[in-house]
Scaffold this active site. Structure first.
Site, PDB file in Angstrom:
ATOM      1  N   TYR A 161       0.839  -1.202   0.000  1.00  0.00           N
ATOM      2  CA  TYR A 161       0.000   0.000   0.000  1.00  0.00           C
ATOM      3  C   TYR A 161       0.873   1.251   0.000  1.00  0.00           C
ATOM      4  O   TYR A 161       0.644   2.182  -0.787  1.00  0.00           O
ATOM      5  CB  TYR A 161      -0.928  -0.030   1.214  1.00  0.00           C
ATOM      6  N   LYS A 165       1.059   4.255  -2.823  1.00  0.00           N
ATOM      7  CA  LYS A 165       0.649   5.638  -2.541  1.00  0.00           C
ATOM      8  C   LYS A 165       1.822   6.619  -2.638  1.00  0.00           C
ATOM      9  O   LYS A 165       1.616   7.781  -3.007  1.00  0.00           O
ATOM     10  CB  LYS A 165      -0.028   5.711  -1.165  1.00  0.00           C
TER      11      LYS A 165
HETATM   12  N1  LIG Z   1     -10.094   4.929   4.364  1.00  0.00           N
HETATM   13  C1  LIG Z   1      -8.898   5.444   4.642  1.00  0.00           C
HETATM   14  O1  LIG Z   1      -8.440   5.445   5.804  1.00  0.00           O
HETATM   15  C2  LIG Z   1      -8.061   6.031   3.531  1.00  0.00           C
HETATM   16  C3  LIG Z   1      -7.000   6.876   3.893  1.00  0.00           C
HETATM   17  C4  LIG Z   1      -6.208   7.417   2.882  1.00  0.00           C
HETATM   18  C5  LIG Z   1      -6.467   7.134   1.579  1.00  0.00           C
HETATM   19  N2  LIG Z   1      -7.500   6.311   1.251  1.00  0.00           N
HETATM   20  C6  LIG Z   1      -7.735   6.035  -0.152  1.00  0.00           C
HETATM   21  O2  LIG Z   1      -8.999   6.550  -0.506  1.00  0.00           O
HETATM   22  C7  LIG Z   1      -9.530   5.790  -1.596  1.00  0.00           C
HETATM   23  C8  LIG Z   1     -10.954   5.357  -1.273  1.00  0.00           C
HETATM   24  O3  LIG Z   1     -10.918   4.538  -0.125  1.00  0.00           O
HETATM   25  P1  LIG Z   1     -12.201   4.292   0.814  1.00  0.00           P
HETATM   26  O4  LIG Z   1     -11.730   4.390   2.202  1.00  0.00           O
HETATM   27  O5  LIG Z   1     -13.340   5.100   0.368  1.00  0.00           O
HETATM   28  O6  LIG Z   1     -12.450   2.741   0.530  1.00  0.00           O
HETATM   29  P2  LIG Z   1     -13.786   1.980   0.088  1.00  0.00           P
HETATM   30  O7  LIG Z   1     -13.437   0.546   0.140  1.00  0.00           O
HETATM   31  O8  LIG Z   1     -14.939   2.480   0.873  1.00  0.00           O
HETATM   32  O9  LIG Z   1     -13.973   2.467  -1.423  1.00  0.00           O
HETATM   33  C9  LIG Z   1     -13.126   2.039  -2.452  1.00  0.00           C
HETATM   34  C10 LIG Z   1     -13.969   1.885  -3.689  1.00  0.00           C
HETATM   35  O10 LIG Z   1     -13.115   1.539  -4.789  1.00  0.00           O
HETATM   36  C11 LIG Z   1     -13.801   0.552  -5.544  1.00  0.00           C
HETATM   37  N3  LIG Z   1     -12.806  -0.237  -6.278  1.00  0.00           N
HETATM   38  C12 LIG Z   1     -11.908  -1.108  -5.747  1.00  0.00           C
HETATM   39  N4  LIG Z   1     -11.199  -1.670  -6.737  1.00  0.00           N
HETATM   40  C13 LIG Z   1     -11.640  -1.137  -7.901  1.00  0.00           C
HETATM   41  C14 LIG Z   1     -11.285  -1.317  -9.251  1.00  0.00           C
HETATM   42  N5  LIG Z   1     -10.324  -2.185  -9.611  1.00  0.00           N
HETATM   43  N6  LIG Z   1     -11.933  -0.582 -10.194  1.00  0.00           N
HETATM   44  C15 LIG Z   1     -12.912   0.268  -9.843  1.00  0.00           C
HETATM   45  N7  LIG Z   1     -13.310   0.464  -8.570  1.00  0.00           N
HETATM   46  C16 LIG Z   1     -12.663  -0.221  -7.607  1.00  0.00           C
HETATM   47  C17 LIG Z   1     -14.541  -0.291  -4.513  1.00  0.00           C
HETATM   48  O11 LIG Z   1     -15.603  -1.008  -5.112  1.00  0.00           O
HETATM   49  C18 LIG Z   1     -14.997   0.774  -3.531  1.00  0.00           C
HETATM   50  O12 LIG Z   1     -16.296   1.250  -3.824  1.00  0.00           O
HETATM   51  C19 LIG Z   1      -8.551   4.642  -1.828  1.00  0.00           C
HETATM   52  O13 LIG Z   1      -7.655   4.986  -2.874  1.00  0.00           O
HETATM   53  C20 LIG Z   1      -7.806   4.565  -0.510  1.00  0.00           C
HETATM   54  O14 LIG Z   1      -6.524   3.996  -0.660  1.00  0.00           O
HETATM   55  C21 LIG Z   1      -8.309   5.758   2.209  1.00  0.00           C
END
Ligand SMILES: NC(=O)c1ccc[n+]([C@@H]2O[C@H](COP(=O)([O-])OP(=O)(O)OC[C@H]3O[C@@H](n4cnc5c(N)ncnc54)[C@H](O)[C@@H]3O)[C@@H](O)[C@H]2O)c1
Length: 265
Positions: A161, A165
């Site tokens: 991860y 990132k």
């Molecule tokens: N939640 C956290 O703590 C956090 C912190 C920093 C960054 N992020 C980043 O934010 C983004 C969203 O994360 P989130 O927390 O909303 O997670 P989440 O799991 O709620 O949402 C992720 C979405 O991406 C979709 N997805 C996954 N693989 C896919 C693919 N191959 N093609 C199309 N869609 C796909 C999933 O179906 C899901 O709806 C991610 O990039 C994550 O790395 C999250």
């Protein structure tokens, strides 16, 4: 949402949000729509994308659902062309789809490594190419790539991860310079922990990693943040709107921390 405000910053702009059916992505879609954007809610989970688009439309916003896998170049190109045919020329593209696993480094399989990089990094690469190819002829557009605090600082048992990132920030900086004179701005956002479905699947692994009970994970995480609370999806949505808007017209190549004071660089 009750229709767009009179001062809507993104009136009639066309925005693509990948992972738009998820926790952060859905908040980004709502925030863009509240500022008047026409939002393509994109997710590999068709029903999740449709639910978010329907909710936005039901509350006076403009949204349509699309389903594709961000790591499938042909599917992304096909969707990008379809979105332009349906909603109009692309103004905003948010590469947000992502996956995350906490796993001890020596247990990280090729499959976990490759899937993480394929979605989080290659997905953003493909998305940037699809967006920039379409924005260049008009000489305008803006891209926001979803990085993370884990794109700034390494965490144990999080190598795949963090690698994905960190790389998203490197790509963002490179593209920002390459397209600075073309009217296209490219930035990244780096949220701290947001309790979405992504974390539902990681609480037990995080508890194991820290040797604490699962019920103590959230308070433990909150206690490490100067502001004393986790990041919310709405915090991210507001920041993406700002970066996508003309208010950020001199900002490109940045990786903006949403960390409640936990990260300053
Ligand atoms: N939640 C956290 O703590 C956090 C912190 C920093 C960054 N992020 C980043 O934010 C983004 C969203 O994360 P989130 O927390 O909303 O997670 P989440 O799991 O709620 O949402 C992720 C979405 O991406 C979709 N997805 C996954 N693989 C896919 C693919 N191959 N093609 C199309 N869609 C796909 C999933 O179906 C899901 O709806 C991610 O990039 C994550 O790395 C999250």
């Amino acid at each position: 949402m009750r229709g767009e405000p009179p001062t809507a910053r993104l009136h009639a702009r066309v925005a693509v949000v990948t992972g738009g059916g998820g926790g952060i992505g859905s908040a980004v879609c709502r925030a863009l729509a509240e500022e008047g954007a026409k939002v393509a809610v994109c997710d590999s989970r068709r029903e999740a994308a449709r639910a978010v688009a329907d909710e936005i439309a039901a509350t006076g916003g403009s949204a349509a659902a699309w389903s594709f896998d961000v790591s499938d170049r042909a599917a992304v190109e096909n969707a990008a062309s379809g979105i332009e045919d349906t909603l109009g020329s692309l103004d905003i593209w948010v590469n947000n789809a992502g996956v995350s696993r906490i796993v001890p480094f020596l247990d990280c399989t090729d499959e976990i490594w490759e899937q993480t990089l394929a979605i989080n990094l290659t997905g953003a690469f493909i998305g940037c190419q699809a967006a920039i190819r379409r924005m260049l002829p008009r000489g305008r557009g803006t891209i926001v790539n979803m990085s993370s605090q884990s794109g700034k600082t390494g965490n144990s048992q999080y190598a795949a991860y963090c690698a994905s990132k960190f790389a998203v920030i490197g790509m963002t900086q490179s593209l920002a310079v390459e397209f600075a004179k073309s009217g296209i701005r490219i930035n990244a956002v780096c949220p701290g922990i947001v309790f979405t479905a992504l974390w539902d699947g990681m609480v037990d692994d995080y508890a194991r990693k820290r040797s604490i009970p699962p019920g103590e994970v959230r308070p433990y995480l909150e206690s490490r943040i100067p502001m004393g609370r986790l990041c919310t999806p709405e915090d991210v949505g507001r920041t993406v709107v700002f970066l996508a808007s003309d208010d950020a017209s001199y900002i490109t190549g940045q990786a903006i921390n949403l960390a409640g004071g936990a990260e300053m660089h």
